[in-house]
Write an enzyme that holds these catalytic residues in place. Structure first.
Site, PDB file in Angstrom:
ATOM      1  N   HIS A 117      13.031  44.378  45.469  1.00 38.11           N
ATOM      2  CA  HIS A 117      14.341  44.916  45.862  1.00 38.11           C
ATOM      3  C   HIS A 117      15.441  44.377  44.955  1.00 38.11           C
ATOM      4  CE1 HIS A 117      17.788  45.072  48.992  1.00 38.11           C
ATOM      5  NE2 HIS A 117      17.590  46.298  48.536  1.00 38.11           N
ATOM      6  N   GLU A 131      17.907  54.172  42.778  1.00 35.94           N
ATOM      7  CA  GLU A 131      18.733  54.696  43.857  1.00 35.94           C
ATOM      8  C   GLU A 131      20.086  55.150  43.315  1.00 35.94           C
ATOM      9  OE1 GLU A 131      21.146  53.598  47.950  1.00 35.94           O
ATOM     10  OE2 GLU A 131      19.547  52.238  47.304  1.00 35.94           O
ATOM     11  N   HIS A 154      24.791  47.194  42.798  1.00 35.07           N
ATOM     12  CA  HIS A 154      24.658  47.707  44.155  1.00 35.07           C
ATOM     13  C   HIS A 154      25.983  48.094  44.790  1.00 35.07           C
ATOM     14  CE1 HIS A 154      24.520  47.334  48.585  1.00 35.07           C
ATOM     15  NE2 HIS A 154      23.383  47.996  48.441  1.00 35.07           N
ATOM     16  N   LYS A 199      23.353  55.262  44.019  1.00 35.84           N
ATOM     17  CA  LYS A 199      24.230  54.613  44.990  1.00 35.84           C
ATOM     18  C   LYS A 199      25.627  55.233  44.956  1.00 35.84           C
ATOM     19  CE  LYS A 199      23.429  51.527  47.201  1.00 35.84           C
ATOM     20  NZ  LYS A 199      23.026  51.398  48.627  1.00 35.84           N
ATOM     21  N   ASP A 254      12.979  41.637  49.095  1.00 29.74           N
ATOM     22  CA  ASP A 254      13.663  40.662  48.257  1.00 29.74           C
ATOM     23  C   ASP A 254      12.699  39.635  47.685  1.00 29.74           C
ATOM     24  OD1 ASP A 254      16.045  41.892  49.000  1.00 29.74           O
ATOM     25  OD2 ASP A 254      16.537  40.390  50.530  1.00 29.74           O
ATOM     26  N   ASP A 297      19.840  50.008  41.787  1.00 32.13           N
ATOM     27  CA  ASP A 297      20.936  50.894  42.188  1.00 32.13           C
ATOM     28  C   ASP A 297      21.786  51.254  40.984  1.00 32.13           C
ATOM     29  OD1 ASP A 297      20.728  50.280  45.293  1.00 32.13           O
ATOM     30  OD2 ASP A 297      20.759  48.344  44.271  1.00 32.13           O
ATOM     31  N   GLU A 341      12.976  48.338  42.503  1.00 34.83           N
ATOM     32  CA  GLU A 341      14.040  49.173  43.060  1.00 34.83           C
ATOM     33  C   GLU A 341      15.361  48.687  42.501  1.00 34.83           C
ATOM     34  OE1 GLU A 341      17.330  50.106  45.936  1.00 34.83           O
ATOM     35  OE2 GLU A 341      16.570  48.150  45.284  1.00 34.83           O
TER      36      GLU A 341
END
Length: 228
Positions: A9, A103, A51, A105, A223, A38, A36
């Protein structure tokens, strides 16, 4: 069934400052086979890996990411002495080493992301099978699907797997990305029966990891990828 993805993460957020090159390297060192991250679009049009919508939490500055230029963002030092990477820099680092979950975001990320991925696919022989693009945002998912329906999409949800499956059907998505608290044996099976993979987030405690593993999820975002 394919081996479960161990998804770091924002890299290895539990060990190294999130969404940094060092964090992504750490996740791989800890056994993650997927990452993963952002993305936002900054004021000069580049996709940056970050993020929050503001830089306040991780730097000694304040301001919205989308209102700052790449030069301004690169001048910031974030917690741990790191700098904010661009998505291009991260893709260069990770290409061929792991599966990547991007992602969307921030707003207005679909167009530049489609363009950058097209460059990697056509010029650098990047494979569609090596990444998935996820989002909570209907408009971004809709736009990316229209721009390039070959890109695998994941529908993020913190509220309803059923609702996410409706979006997944609309956008021909490949996966549902639910918060782990939503998971049951029944709804995971329902998603699988409909042809969707389940990548769940953010699962950190050993007892929670053990529970969702029993549901045969396809990937766990944590995480602490070393716990998976």
């Amino acid at each position: 069934m394919a081996a479960m993805l161990k998804i770091g993460h924002r890299g290895a957020k539990g060990h190294v400052t999130e969404n940094t090159l060092a964090s992504f390297k750490k996740a791989l060192a800890l056994g993650a086979n997927a990452i993963e991250l952002d993305v936002h679009v900054c004021a000069t049009g580049e996709l940056v890996v970050f993020h929050d919508f503001t830089v306040d939490r991780l730097t000694n500055r304040s301001g919205e990411v989308h209102q700052m230029t790449l030069t301004e963002l690169k001048a910031l030092t974030i917690t741990g002495g790191h700098t904010i990477p661009t998505l291009d820099e991260v893709l260069q680092l990770l290409q061929g080493k792991c599966f990547i979950n991007i992602e969307m975001k921030g707003r207005h990320t679909a167009v530049p992301l489609a363009k950058l991925l097209a460059h990697y696919i056509t010029e650098k022989k990047y494979s569609y099978t090596r990444f998935i693009v996820s989002s909570f945002q209907y408009n971004e998912l809709e736009q990316l699907h229209a721009l390039n329906p070959n890109v695998a999409l994941g529908i993020l949800t913190q509220a309803s797997i059923a609702r996410a499956m409706d979006w997944a059907l609309e956008f021909s998505a490949k996966a549902i990305h639910p918060h782990y608290s939503l998971l049951t044996q029944t709804n995971v099976k329902r998603a699988h029966d409909a042809g969707y993979k389940i990548y769940t987030w953010t699962v950190n405690e050993p007892e929670d990891i053990a529970r969702v593993q029993l549901y045969n999820v396809d990937g766990i975002i944590s995480d602490y990828p070393d716990r998976l």
